[in-house]
Write an enzyme that holds these catalytic residues in place. Structure first.
Site, mmCIF file in Angstrom:
data_model
loop_
_atom_site.group_PDB
_atom_site.id
_atom_site.type_symbol
_atom_site.label_atom_id
_atom_site.label_comp_id
_atom_site.label_asym_id
_atom_site.label_seq_id
_atom_site.Cartn_x
_atom_site.Cartn_y
_atom_site.Cartn_z
ATOM 1 N N LYS A 1 0.737 -1.311 -0.215
ATOM 2 C CA LYS A 1 0.199 0.196 0.126
ATOM 3 C C LYS A 1 0.827 1.327 -0.122
ATOM 4 C CE LYS A 1 -3.952 -1.812 2.533
ATOM 5 N NZ LYS A 1 -5.050 -1.909 1.501
ATOM 6 N N GLY B 1 -10.610 -2.605 8.907
ATOM 7 C CA GLY B 1 -10.204 -2.581 10.222
ATOM 8 C C GLY B 1 -11.507 -2.927 11.542
ATOM 9 N N GLY C 1 -8.321 -8.101 5.690
ATOM 10 C CA GLY C 1 -7.430 -7.411 6.101
ATOM 11 C C GLY C 1 -7.342 -8.325 7.589
ATOM 12 N N SER C 2 -7.799 -7.381 8.482
ATOM 13 C CA SER C 2 -7.545 -7.692 10.002
ATOM 14 C C SER C 2 -8.269 -9.023 10.349
ATOM 15 C CB SER C 2 -7.927 -6.725 10.907
ATOM 16 O OG SER C 2 -7.490 -5.310 10.401
#
Length: 338
Positions: A123, A195, A277-278
Site C-alpha cells: 500500500k 479494520g 485484512g484484519s
C-alpha cells in the site's frame, strides 16, 4: 487437445510452469548460449496497459490477505491466498494507534518477496507519487493506493498511467470506481470500512456499484453523457460499462470481511475476489481462518462447502469487531479519496 478443452486453472498452471522454466534457464546462464531465447527475453513486453489489466484477472476468484511480516505471508500462501498485501500495521491496528500511517518498510517488503512464491502487493498513501515510485523500483507486483493509510494529497490521486506496475484503488460507488479507472487503475475494490471486522459497509458499497451499473444500462445516450459529466470521466468509459454490464476492470470486495460466510456473501453479490485484512491475523485462529476463507471464496456457490468452511473456525476466536455506528465521522476511512 484444443485450447478450449482446457480449464482456466490448467491454462494458468501452464503459464506459471513456463515462467518457472524460463527463470531456471536464465539463472543457469544458458541464456547466453541460446540466442533465440535471449532475443525472446529482450522482446517481452512489461508495463503495457494490456499487461497491467491482465494481471488482476489471474487473481479472480481468490483471496488477497493483508500481512505485516514473513510468518504471516507464509501462512497466507499455505492457506491458498492468491497474493499478499504488505502493511506496516493491519487496518485494525492503524485505526487503534492513530497518528500517520505510511508505506511499509521496504526491507520487510523485500523479505516477504524473497520468502513466498505468490504475488506481493503493498500500500501507498493516496496521492503519494514517490512512495509508489519506490515500490515500483522494489519490484512489487501491484500497488494499492489506499485510504487505510493517511492521505498525502487530499484532492488528487496518483496518475497511474505513468507507472509500469498495476494499481488497485478503493471505491464506494460507480463514480469513484470509474474515476480511478480513468486515472489508470487496473483493479477496483469496495472500500467497506477497513479494520472493523464488520462487513456491512462492503455489502453496501458492492450493492451501490451494481445498482448504478444497472441504471446506466437502461439510460438513453443523452443521460449517459450527463452521467459522464457528473462522474467527471470520459463518455467512452461510461458507454463501455453499460455495454459490458460491469466495471471494465476487475472488482474485488474489501472492508470488514472476517468469516467464511462473509467471504461467500461478497462473492454471491458479484465480487471477482476478496481482500481480507484484519479479519485473519487479528483473530485467534489465523491458520484455520485463512484456509476457511479461501475455501469459502472458491466454493461460494455451494452452501454445504461454505458450511464446512465455517465449521473450521470458532466464532469465539474471531477478531473483536467494531460497530460502524459507533464511529465518529472523522474516524471513517472510507471517506478518504473521493
Amino acid at each position: 487437445m484444443r485450447l478450449y478443452e482446457l480449464s482456466f486453472a490448467q491454462i494458468e498452471d501452464f503459464f506459471y510452469k513456463l515462467a518457472e522454466v524460463k527463470d531456471i534457464i536464465k539463472d543457469s546462464g544458458l541464456m547466453e548460449f541460446l540466442p533465440e531465447l535471449k532475443k525472446l527475453d529482450s522482446t517481452i513486453q512489461t508495463g503495457t496497459t494490456r499487461v497491467k489489466h491482465a494481471f488482476p484477472i489471474f487473481q479472480k476468484g481468490g483471496v488477497v490477505m493483508d500481512i505485516t511480516n514473513v510468518q504471516q505471508a507464509q501462512i497466507a500462501e499455505e492457506a491458498g491466498a492468491v497474493a499478499v498485501m504488505v502493511l506496516d500495521k493491519l487496518p485494525y491496528d492503524v485505526r487503534k494507534s492513530g497518528g500517520v500511517a505510511r508505506m511499509a518498510d521496504p526491507k520487510i517488503i523485500g523479505e516477504v518477496m524473497n520468502s513466498i512464491t505468490i504475488p506481493v502487493m503493498a500500500k501507498v498513501r493516496i496521492g503519494h507519487y514517490y512512495e509508489a515510485k519506490l515500490l515500483e523500483a522494489l519490484g512489487v507486483d501491484m500497488i494499492d493506493e489506499s485510504e487505510v493509510l493517511t492521505p498525502a494529497d487530499e484532492e488528487h490521486h496518483i496518475n497511474k498511467w505513468e507507472f509500469s506496475v498495476p494499481f488497485v484503488n478503493g471505491a464506494r460507488n460507480l463514480g469513484e470506481a470509474l474515476r480511478r479507472t480513468a486515472e489508470g487503475a487496473s483493479m477496483i475494490r469496495t472500500k467497506g470500512e477497513a479494520g472493523t471486522g464488520n462487513v456491512s459497509e462492503a455489502v453496501k458499497h458492492m450493492k451501490i456499484i451494481n445498482s448504478e451499473i444497472r441504471s446506466l444500462i437502461s439510460m438513453s445516450e443523452e443521460d449517459r453523457v450527463k452521467k459522464a459529466r457528473e462522474y467527471q470521466v470520459p463518455y467512452q468509459l461510461v458507454e463501455l460499462t453499460a455495454k459490458i454490464k460491469r466495471l471494465p476492470i476487475v472488482n474485488f470486495a474489501a472492508g470488514g470481511i472476517a468469516t467464511p460466510a462473509d467471504a461467500a456473501l461478497m462473492m454471491w453479490l458479484g465480487a471477482d475476489g476478496l481482500f481480507v485484512g484484519s479479519g485473519i491475523f487479528k483473530s485467534q485462529d489465523p491458520d484455520e481462518r485463512a484456509k476457511a476463507v479461501v475455501l469459502a471464496a472458491a466454493c461460494w456457490e455451494y452452501p454445504e462447502i461454505v458450511l464446512e468452511a465455517q465449521k473450521m473456525i470458532s466464532e469465539q476466536k474471531s477478531m473483536m469487531g467494531i460497530d460502524i455506528k459507533s464511529l465518529k465521522p472523522e474516524e471513517l476511512l472510507q471517506v478518504r479519496g473521493l
